[in-house]
Each structure stands twice: as C-alpha cells, then as structure tokens.
Design a protein around this motif. Structure first.
Motif, PDB file in Angstrom:
ATOM      1  N   ASN A  41      -6.192  12.390  41.193  1.00 36.70           N
ATOM      2  CA  ASN A  41      -5.648  11.400  42.145  1.00 36.70           C
ATOM      3  C   ASN A  41      -5.324  10.049  41.504  1.00 36.70           C
ATOM      4  OD1 ASN A  41      -5.690  13.102  44.370  1.00 36.70           O
ATOM      5  ND2 ASN A  41      -7.764  12.504  44.966  1.00 36.70           N
ATOM      6  N   SER A  42      -5.158  10.039  40.187  1.00 41.30           N
ATOM      7  CA  SER A  42      -4.842   8.767  39.517  1.00 41.30           C
ATOM      8  C   SER A  42      -3.493   8.222  39.964  1.00 41.30           C
ATOM      9  CB  SER A  42      -4.863   8.964  38.005  1.00 41.30           C
ATOM     10  OG  SER A  42      -3.875   9.900  37.602  1.00 41.30           O
ATOM     11  N   VAL A  43      -2.519   9.119  40.206  1.00 37.12           N
ATOM     12  CA  VAL A  43      -1.198   8.670  40.663  1.00 37.12           C
ATOM     13  C   VAL A  43      -1.304   8.010  42.037  1.00 37.12           C
ATOM     14  CG1 VAL A  43       1.118   9.415  41.330  1.00 37.12           C
ATOM     15  CG2 VAL A  43       0.019  10.395  39.308  1.00 37.12           C
ATOM     16  N   LYS A  44      -2.061   8.617  42.909  1.00 31.61           N
ATOM     17  CA  LYS A  44      -2.231   8.088  44.267  1.00 31.61           C
ATOM     18  C   LYS A  44      -2.811   6.679  44.235  1.00 31.61           C
ATOM     19  CE  LYS A  44      -5.015   8.806  48.422  1.00 31.61           C
ATOM     20  NZ  LYS A  44      -6.025   9.688  49.070  1.00 31.61           N
ATOM     21  N   TYR A  45      -3.861   6.485  43.449  1.00 30.95           N
ATOM     22  CA  TYR A  45      -4.510   5.177  43.411  1.00 30.95           C
ATOM     23  C   TYR A  45      -3.659   4.136  42.680  1.00 30.95           C
ATOM     24  CZ  TYR A  45      -8.589   7.704  45.076  1.00 30.95           C
ATOM     25  OH  TYR A  45      -9.442   8.464  45.821  1.00 30.95           O
ATOM     26  N   ASN A  46      -2.939   4.573  41.660  1.00 31.85           N
ATOM     27  CA  ASN A  46      -2.048   3.638  40.963  1.00 31.85           C
ATOM     28  C   ASN A  46      -0.908   3.190  41.867  1.00 31.85           C
ATOM     29  OD1 ASN A  46      -3.375   3.460  38.481  1.00 31.85           O
ATOM     30  ND2 ASN A  46      -2.432   5.338  37.733  1.00 31.85           N
ATOM     31  N   LEU A  47      -0.417   4.087  42.719  1.00 32.72           N
ATOM     32  CA  LEU A  47       0.629   3.702  43.666  1.00 32.72           C
ATOM     33  C   LEU A  47       0.075   2.730  44.710  1.00 32.72           C
ATOM     34  CD1 LEU A  47       2.482   7.102  44.234  1.00 32.72           C
ATOM     35  CD2 LEU A  47       3.301   5.109  42.979  1.00 32.72           C
ATOM     36  N   GLN A  48      -1.147   2.920  45.125  1.00 33.44           N
ATOM     37  CA  GLN A  48      -1.767   1.984  46.066  1.00 33.44           C
ATOM     38  C   GLN A  48      -1.905   0.599  45.433  1.00 33.44           C
ATOM     39  OE1 GLN A  48      -5.473   3.721  47.306  1.00 33.44           O
ATOM     40  NE2 GLN A  48      -4.513   5.262  48.625  1.00 33.44           N
ATOM     41  N   ARG A  49      -2.340   0.591  44.186  1.00 28.15           N
ATOM     42  CA  ARG A  49      -2.463  -0.691  43.476  1.00 28.15           C
ATOM     43  C   ARG A  49      -1.102  -1.354  43.324  1.00 28.15           C
ATOM     44  NH1 ARG A  49      -5.147  -0.173  37.781  1.00 28.15           N
ATOM     45  NH2 ARG A  49      -6.957   0.293  39.111  1.00 28.15           N
ATOM     46  N   ASN A  50      -0.093  -0.555  43.041  1.00 30.06           N
ATOM     47  CA  ASN A  50       1.265  -1.069  42.893  1.00 30.06           C
ATOM     48  C   ASN A  50       1.745  -1.718  44.190  1.00 30.06           C
ATOM     49  OD1 ASN A  50       4.444  -0.390  43.050  1.00 30.06           O
ATOM     50  ND2 ASN A  50       3.837  -0.719  40.924  1.00 30.06           N
ATOM     51  N   LYS A  51       1.456  -1.088  45.309  1.00 26.72           N
ATOM     52  CA  LYS A  51       1.850  -1.637  46.609  1.00 26.72           C
ATOM     53  C   LYS A  51       1.152  -2.961  46.876  1.00 26.72           C
ATOM     54  CE  LYS A  51       2.022  -0.409  51.517  1.00 26.72           C
ATOM     55  NZ  LYS A  51       1.684   0.643  52.522  1.00 26.72           N
ATOM     56  N   ILE A  52      -0.116  -3.042  46.507  1.00 29.08           N
ATOM     57  CA  ILE A  52      -0.870  -4.285  46.698  1.00 29.08           C
ATOM     58  C   ILE A  52      -0.286  -5.412  45.844  1.00 29.08           C
ATOM     59  CG2 ILE A  52      -3.117  -5.379  46.330  1.00 29.08           C
ATOM     60  CD1 ILE A  52      -4.402  -2.690  47.031  1.00 29.08           C
ATOM     61  N   LEU A  53       0.148  -5.099  44.621  1.00 28.21           N
ATOM     62  CA  LEU A  53       0.742  -6.116  43.744  1.00 28.21           C
ATOM     63  C   LEU A  53       2.011  -6.693  44.350  1.00 28.21           C
ATOM     64  CD1 LEU A  53       0.276  -4.544  40.185  1.00 28.21           C
ATOM     65  CD2 LEU A  53      -0.893  -6.536  41.133  1.00 28.21           C
ATOM     66  N   ILE A  54       2.825  -5.851  44.966  1.00 31.62           N
ATOM     67  CA  ILE A  54       4.038  -6.342  45.621  1.00 31.62           C
ATOM     68  C   ILE A  54       3.676  -7.290  46.766  1.00 31.62           C
ATOM     69  CG2 ILE A  54       6.026  -5.652  47.017  1.00 31.62           C
ATOM     70  CD1 ILE A  54       6.245  -3.140  45.360  1.00 31.62           C
ATOM     71  N   GLN A  55       2.664  -6.925  47.529  1.00 26.42           N
ATOM     72  CA  GLN A  55       2.222  -7.796  48.625  1.00 26.42           C
ATOM     73  C   GLN A  55       1.661  -9.116  48.098  1.00 26.42           C
ATOM     74  OE1 GLN A  55      -0.576  -5.251  50.624  1.00 26.42           O
ATOM     75  NE2 GLN A  55       0.987  -4.164  51.799  1.00 26.42           N
ATOM     76  N   GLN A  56       0.922  -9.048  46.985  1.00 25.23           N
ATOM     77  CA  GLN A  56       0.379 -10.271  46.389  1.00 25.23           C
ATOM     78  C   GLN A  56       1.498 -11.192  45.927  1.00 25.23           C
ATOM     79  OE1 GLN A  56      -2.236  -8.689  43.331  1.00 25.23           O
ATOM     80  NE2 GLN A  56      -4.054  -9.143  44.557  1.00 25.23           N
ATOM     81  N   ASN A  57       2.526 -10.630  45.317  1.00 28.95           N
ATOM     82  CA  ASN A  57       3.657 -11.442  44.872  1.00 28.95           C
ATOM     83  C   ASN A  57       4.345 -12.113  46.052  1.00 28.95           C
ATOM     84  OD1 ASN A  57       3.440 -11.171  42.143  1.00 28.95           O
ATOM     85  ND2 ASN A  57       4.989  -9.594  41.935  1.00 28.95           N
ATOM     86  N   ALA A  58       4.508 -11.355  47.133  1.00 27.75           N
ATOM     87  CA  ALA A  58       5.159 -11.921  48.315  1.00 27.75           C
ATOM     88  C   ALA A  58       4.335 -13.068  48.894  1.00 27.75           C
ATOM     89  CB  ALA A  58       5.370 -10.826  49.354  1.00 27.75           C
ATOM     90  N   GLU A  59       3.034 -12.879  48.974  1.00 32.22           N
ATOM     91  CA  GLU A  59       2.167 -13.925  49.507  1.00 32.22           C
ATOM     92  C   GLU A  59       2.132 -15.147  48.591  1.00 32.22           C
ATOM     93  OE1 GLU A  59       0.736 -14.071  52.395  1.00 32.22           O
ATOM     94  OE2 GLU A  59       1.395 -12.071  53.018  1.00 32.22           O
ATOM     95  N   GLN A  60       2.076 -14.914  47.284  1.00 32.79           N
ATOM     96  CA  GLN A  60       2.039 -16.032  46.337  1.00 32.79           C
ATOM     97  C   GLN A  60       3.339 -16.809  46.362  1.00 32.79           C
ATOM     98  OE1 GLN A  60      -0.778 -16.857  44.408  1.00 32.79           O
ATOM     99  NE2 GLN A  60       0.430 -18.730  44.181  1.00 32.79           N
ATOM    100  N   LEU A  61       4.460 -16.091  46.462  1.00 30.75           N
ATOM    101  CA  LEU A  61       5.749 -16.765  46.551  1.00 30.75           C
ATOM    102  C   LEU A  61       5.836 -17.605  47.817  1.00 30.75           C
ATOM    103  CD1 LEU A  61       8.629 -17.328  45.662  1.00 30.75           C
ATOM    104  CD2 LEU A  61       9.321 -15.167  46.727  1.00 30.75           C
ATOM    105  N   ALA A  62       5.390 -17.038  48.933  1.00 37.25           N
ATOM    106  CA  ALA A  62       5.415 -17.793  50.196  1.00 37.25           C
ATOM    107  C   ALA A  62       4.546 -19.040  50.101  1.00 37.25           C
ATOM    108  CB  ALA A  62       4.937 -16.891  51.336  1.00 37.25           C
ATOM    109  N   LEU A  63       3.384 -18.906  49.450  1.00 40.33           N
ATOM    110  CA  LEU A  63       2.490 -20.056  49.294  1.00 40.33           C
ATOM    111  C   LEU A  63       3.113 -21.123  48.407  1.00 40.33           C
ATOM    112  CD1 LEU A  63      -0.274 -21.387  49.723  1.00 40.33           C
ATOM    113  CD2 LEU A  63      -1.116 -20.083  47.768  1.00 40.33           C
ATOM    114  N   ASP A  64       3.686 -20.707  47.279  1.00 41.38           N
ATOM    115  CA  ASP A  64       4.320 -21.671  46.365  1.00 41.38           C
ATOM    116  C   ASP A  64       5.515 -22.355  47.028  1.00 41.38           C
ATOM    117  OD1 ASP A  64       2.451 -21.037  44.485  1.00 41.38           O
ATOM    118  OD2 ASP A  64       3.750 -19.732  43.307  1.00 41.38           O
TER     119      ASP A  64
END
Length: 445
Positions: free
Chosen positions: A331-354
């Motif tokens: 299940n490494s692919v599954k968890y890596n995809l979940q982490r990838n999705k979280i990174l996109i959300q983090q970028n969106a939140e950080q951009l909105a904050l900046d």
C-alpha cells in the motif's frame, strides 16, 4: 636619486587622486539597490540552489538514454567434487568472462517524462524565490537610503538654525556691548546657540548611524566609504500625485513571484502524483549483452586451450525484454498519493496565507500614502503660517516688544514645523516607492 623620488611623488599623487575621485562618488538609489542585490549572501545561496536543482533536470532527461556498462570477472576453483555415482574427481579450473551490457526503459507510463516536469517546476519555483529575495533586499536598501537623505536634510535644517542663532548672538553681543541690551538676553542667546550646536552634533551622529544601516543593507564593509546622491529633486518628483499608485492594489498579482512560485510547486506535486501512479502499471526494459568467456580445466594442464581462440569462439549476443508487473507494494502507492494530496492542500493554504499578509501590507501602505498626501498639504499650510508668525516675532523682538524667550519659542515652533514637514515628505516618498517595489519588483524614476 632625485628622479626616483619624483616618480614616487607622482605615484603617491596619482593614488591620492584616485582615492579622492572614488571617495567623491555619489551613489544613486538604483546603484545602491543593484549593489545590494549583487552582494547579498542569501541571494547567492538562492542562486546556488537554482543551479543545484538545474542539475536534476539534466539527470532526469538522461534517464531516456540507454546505459552502457563493461564487465569482466576472473574466477578459479580448486578441490574435488563427487558425481552422482559417488566417484570423486579433481575439479580444478580457471574461467574468465568479459563483455558489454546495455539497457533502456521502453515502457514506464510517463515516469521519466514526469520526472523532467517535476525537476523543471522545482527549478522555476527556486527562481521565484530568488526574485522574492531580490525584492526584499531592494526594500531594505530603499528604507535605509531614504533614511540617510532624511537625516541629512534634518541636519541641514538644524545647521541653518545654528547659523541663525549665531547671527542673532553676534547682533545681541554688539547691542550688549553698547549697553542697550541686558546681559540676561545675551546669555539666553548664547544658550540658544549652544543648544543648536549640540543638536547639530546629534544630527551628524544620526547621519552616521543611517549610513551604517545603509552599508549593512548593501552588505558593504564597515570601513568602506559611501556618499549618497543628495539631490532633493528625487523626493520632489516622488511627491507629485500619481494615480497609477492607487491601481497597484489591483495589478500587483500579475506575474508576482509569490503566485508563480506556488504554481510551479503545484506543478511539481502533480508530476510527482503521476510518478507515483506509474508504479501501479507494468514496465518493460530492453537489455542487450555482448560478451565471451574462457574456461580451462586445470587438471589437464594450464594453457592447453588458447585464451584468445576460445574467447573468439565463445563470442555471443543476448537480447532480453524484461516485464515487471507490480502485484503487491504494501500500500505504499496509496499512502504516497494521500501525502501528495495533502501537499497540494498545504500549498493552497500557504499561498492564501501569504497573499492575505501581502495584501494587508499593501493596503496599509496605500492607506499611509493617502494619509501622507493629506498630511503634506496640512503641514505645508502650518509651515507657512508658522513662518509668518516667526517673521512677526522677529520684527517684534527687534522693536523691543517681545522678549528673547518669546522669540525662541517662535523659532522653536518654526523648527518643529519644518521638521514635521520634512518627515511627512519622506514618509510619503517612501510609501510611494515601497508600493511600486511590492507591486512590480523594481522602481522606475
């Protein structure tokens, strides 16, 4: 001997002339900002980071090319072995193999392509970081440069006040010597002049501190000399009302490095998502081996089988297609995809904050600029009235209608009015330049 001394004197004169010319160089605001950008250590590190990540692009692109390796091994075996019939026999032998091997990926479901996209996106994001550091450096130099100009103008104002108090003192001294003016008036005039001299010394100290802060902002050494361009025309030009500064709040996000940085980071994350997914699909590799081998049974005597002859006779080629089918990856692919999705959300939140913080800063500077415009009009009016009041006080003192204390109060009011007007002028100029720097990344004047 006299000729050598003449040459030395000429050399010393030329060196002193060069030093004088260099010391007299006046730095414009643009020159100071350009120098600071060139000397900034953080900026140098950011540029090295770009160079480092650019190498990843070349590495990723070359994954498309086949590999080529040469191989050779030598082995020897000594001892005996037993066959299936229970017979023991010596098995001494010598062997050698050599050849070339090459492999290339034929099918990888875009893994190599997306590695290139990811590397290029990260390089572009690092370039935007460089631009952000440059903008921050220019802002720091701008603030320090205008502070130097402000302190120099304040020093000139105090110097003119000291000149006036000195002339006043000389005038009262003559009047006192003639017995017309009381000694208390003379001592008060001397005290006023001493206070102005003290203020002048303090103003010079403030200039030195402002110059030191400018050197730090420019990453200059403390012992380096610098003279700024003291043309007040720059400030006067900046004080002219310009409606384009009010439109910067709407256009500041056009090609802004902060936006572009997170766009590139998102591109890299999306590419990483595709790279992760590619591991779910089969991959095909092509490999080619070309080589030969030599084998000699040492029980029959070394050298009975010619080496080169056997190498030539044993020459062979091999072509292999390798199919790799993923079945279970924990299940490494599954968890890596979940982490990838979280990174996109983090970028969106950080951009909105900046963006929120940046927009708030910009709106604050625009509000300051509007307020300084109003303050400048009011301070100029107050200054004109204070000058009229001082002129009347001066004439009244000369006519003996008011005391020197009343005159000093009027003169102090004039000095305060002039100081406040100068401060407002520079605050307005700084706000105007800062707004342009934040919106466009540079200043144009």
């Amino acid at each position: 001997m006299a000729g050598k001394q003449l040459v030395i004197l000429i050399a010393i004169f030329m060196l002193s002339l060069v030093n004088t010319v260099f010391a007299q160089k006046q730095w414009s605001l643009q020159e100071c900002m350009d120098y600071a950008v060139q000397q900034n250590k953080n900026l140098a590190l950011s540029k090295l980071d770009v160079e480092n990540k650019s190498i990843d692009i070349e590495i990723a692109k070359r994954e498309k090319l086949p590999t080529l390796n040469g191989f050779s091994n030598i082995s020897s075996n000594f001892g005996q072995s037993q066959d299936i019939f229970g017979n023991n026999a010596r098995n001494d032998n010598f062997s050698n193999s050599l050849g070339l091997s090459s492999s290339v990926s034929l099918l990888n479901f875009g893994r190599i392509k997306n590695n290139v996209i990811k590397a290029e996106a990260l390089v572009n994001a690092s370039k935007e970081d460089v631009e952000l550091v440059q903008r921050n450096t220019r802002v720091q130099v701008l603030q320090a440069y205008l502070q130097v100009l402000l302190q120099k103008e304040m020093a000139r104002l105090i110097d003119s006040s000291a000149i006036f108090s000195n002339l006043q003192l000389q005038k009262i001294q003559k009047s006192t010597d003639l017995g017309v003016t009381a000694l208390s008036v003379l001592y008060e005039a001397k005290a006023n002049y001493s206070r102005d001299v003290q203020k002048k010394a303090a103003a010079v100290q403030q200039i030195d501190k402002a110059l030191l802060a400018l050197k730090y902002a420019m990453n200059m050494e403390e012992d380096q000399e610098i003279q700024v361009d003291e043309k007040i025309s720059l400030i006067e030009e900046l004080l002219k009302t310009d409606d384009k500064y009010r439109s910067y709040s709407n256009m500041m996000w056009i090609d802004h490095p902060l936006i572009k940085k997170y766009q590139y980071l998102n591109e890299s994350i999306i590419a990483e998502n595709k790279i992760i997914r590619s591991s779910l699909y089969p991959s095909i590799d092509l490999s080619v081996n070309v080589g030969s081998f030599y084998f000699n049974n040492l029980t029959q005597g070394f050298g009975k089988l010619p080496y080169m002859e056997q190498i030539q006779n044993n020459f062979s080629q091999q072509v292999t297609l390798s199919l790799n089918v993923p079945i279970y990856n924990r299940n490494s692919v599954k968890y890596n995809l979940q982490r990838n999705k979280i990174l996109i959300q983090q970028n969106a939140e950080q951009l909105a904050l900046d963006k929120q913080q940046f927009s708030q800063e910009m709106q604050g500077y625009l509000l300051d600029y509007k307020n300084y415009e109003k303050q400048l009009v009011l301070s100029n009016e107050a200054l004109d009235n204070t000058r009229l009041a001082f002129d009347i006080s001066q004439k009244s003192f000369d006519a003996g209608k008011i005391s020197i204390y009343d005159l000093n109060i009027s003169r102090a009011n004039l000095l305060n009015a002039e100081s406040e007007t100068i401060q407002v002028r520079y605050n307005m100029a700084f706000s105007k330049l800062l707004i342009e720097l934040m919106a466009t990344g540079d200043i144009r004047f």
